[in-house]
Write an enzyme that holds these catalytic residues in place. Structure first.
Site, PDB file in Angstrom:
ATOM      1  N   ASN A 125       0.828  -1.214   0.000  1.00 38.42           N
ATOM      2  CA  ASN A 125       0.000   0.000   0.000  1.00 38.42           C
ATOM      3  C   ASN A 125       0.866   1.272   0.000  1.00 38.42           C
ATOM      4  O   ASN A 125       0.376   2.361   0.231  1.00 38.42           O
ATOM      5  CB  ASN A 125      -0.954   0.003   1.200  1.00 38.42           C
ATOM      6  N   GLU A 156       1.882   4.241   7.581  1.00 37.04           N
ATOM      7  CA  GLU A 156       0.758   3.759   6.782  1.00 37.04           C
ATOM      8  C   GLU A 156       0.076   4.916   6.038  1.00 37.04           C
ATOM      9  O   GLU A 156       0.212   6.078   6.437  1.00 37.04           O
ATOM     10  CB  GLU A 156      -0.261   3.077   7.702  1.00 37.04           C
TER      11      GLU A 156
END
Ligand code: GLP
Length: 248
Positions: A136, A143
């Site tokens: 991702n 993140e």
């Protein structure tokens, strides 16, 4: 960004190890920012081999790792401290006191993170930061989100990262839900960044990081703002970048 296009995982690993060994040769007392995961394993193997052959020494090297799972003890076989010991530190002449990995068992994460950043700043930041990349686009455990986080911090792992890392644990439920990660301040402070990627499942993250918009939705894209990034990747990881017409 300088891009090395390598034919496969082994060639990528060898090239990455050559760059790290070059840094150590150039500056034997350098500070290395180190990474875990399957991506750098091969590079560490080359470095261990070259150490055994007397071609490189870690005697004066300092290391600071990117991240660690919250709740895992250093001797847990999926902790990143354990990974570093078994893949590199136990096999070379680096001094134990010169290696740092975030403490996943810290009772005071806030103080710990502040100290970790203070230590990295006291080094004048690392000479070379090794990075893998998540599917991702995460780097370290930064993140995707709505802003870049500067400091070392505790992160809630995304479902996609938990899925990706479940292969290392007995079951998905055993994957820790949180980690301590260096923030973008420490990563971007590095004098040089060595980003490595291998395999088709990284092609999207690499394409978005290198040629997409700079956005915290793809944390790796912040590297476009760094003046000294070397990307070492195999054909599969570069495939989307190549298809998008980027010259590599
Ligand atoms: C992990 C680590 C990252 C790593 C990434 C990719 O979650 N926190 O530092 O770069 O995921 O891992 P791998 O190299 O195993 O694909």
């Amino acid at each position: 960004m300088k891009i090395y296009r390598e034919k496969d995982y082994d060639a990528m690993s060898r090239r990455a190890a050559q760059i790290i060994a070059g840094e150590i040769t150039h500056n034997p007392a350098c500070a290395l920012g180190l990474a875990t995961g399957s991506t750098p394993e091969g590079a560490y193997k080359y470095l261990v081999d070259w150490y055994k052959q007397g071609l490189v020494s870690f005697r004066d090297v300092l290391s600071v790792n990117l991240d660690e799972y919250v709740g895992l003890a250093p001797d847990h076989d999926q902790s990143y401290r354990y990974f570093m010991q078994s893949n590199l530190f136990d096999h070379v002449d680096i001094l134990p006191e010169n290696t740092r990995v975030p403490d996943g068992l810290t009772k005071d994460p806030e103080a710990f993170c502040a100290e970790y950043d203070a230590y990295i700043r006291s080094l004048g930041y690392v000479n070379l930061q090794l990075l893998g990349i998540g599917r991702n686009g995460h780097i370290g455990f930064n993140e995707p989100g709505d802003h870049f986080v500067k400091e070392t911090h505790v992160v809630d792992l995304t479902e996609s990262t938990i899925d990706a890392n479940a292969r290392f644990f007995a079951s998905r439920d055993d994957v820790p839900r949180q980690a301590i990660s260096m923030g973008m301040g420490a990563i971007m402070g590095a004098k040089k960044v060595l980003l490595c990627a291998s395999g088709e499942d990284k092609a999207d993250a690499i394409c978005r990081s290198v040629s997409g918009p700079i956005t915290p939705e793809c944390p790796g894209s912040i590297l476009q703002l760094h003046k000294n990034v070397v990307l070492v990747a195999d054909e599969a990881a570069l495939s989307k970048l190549i298809a998008a017409g980027v010259e590599v």
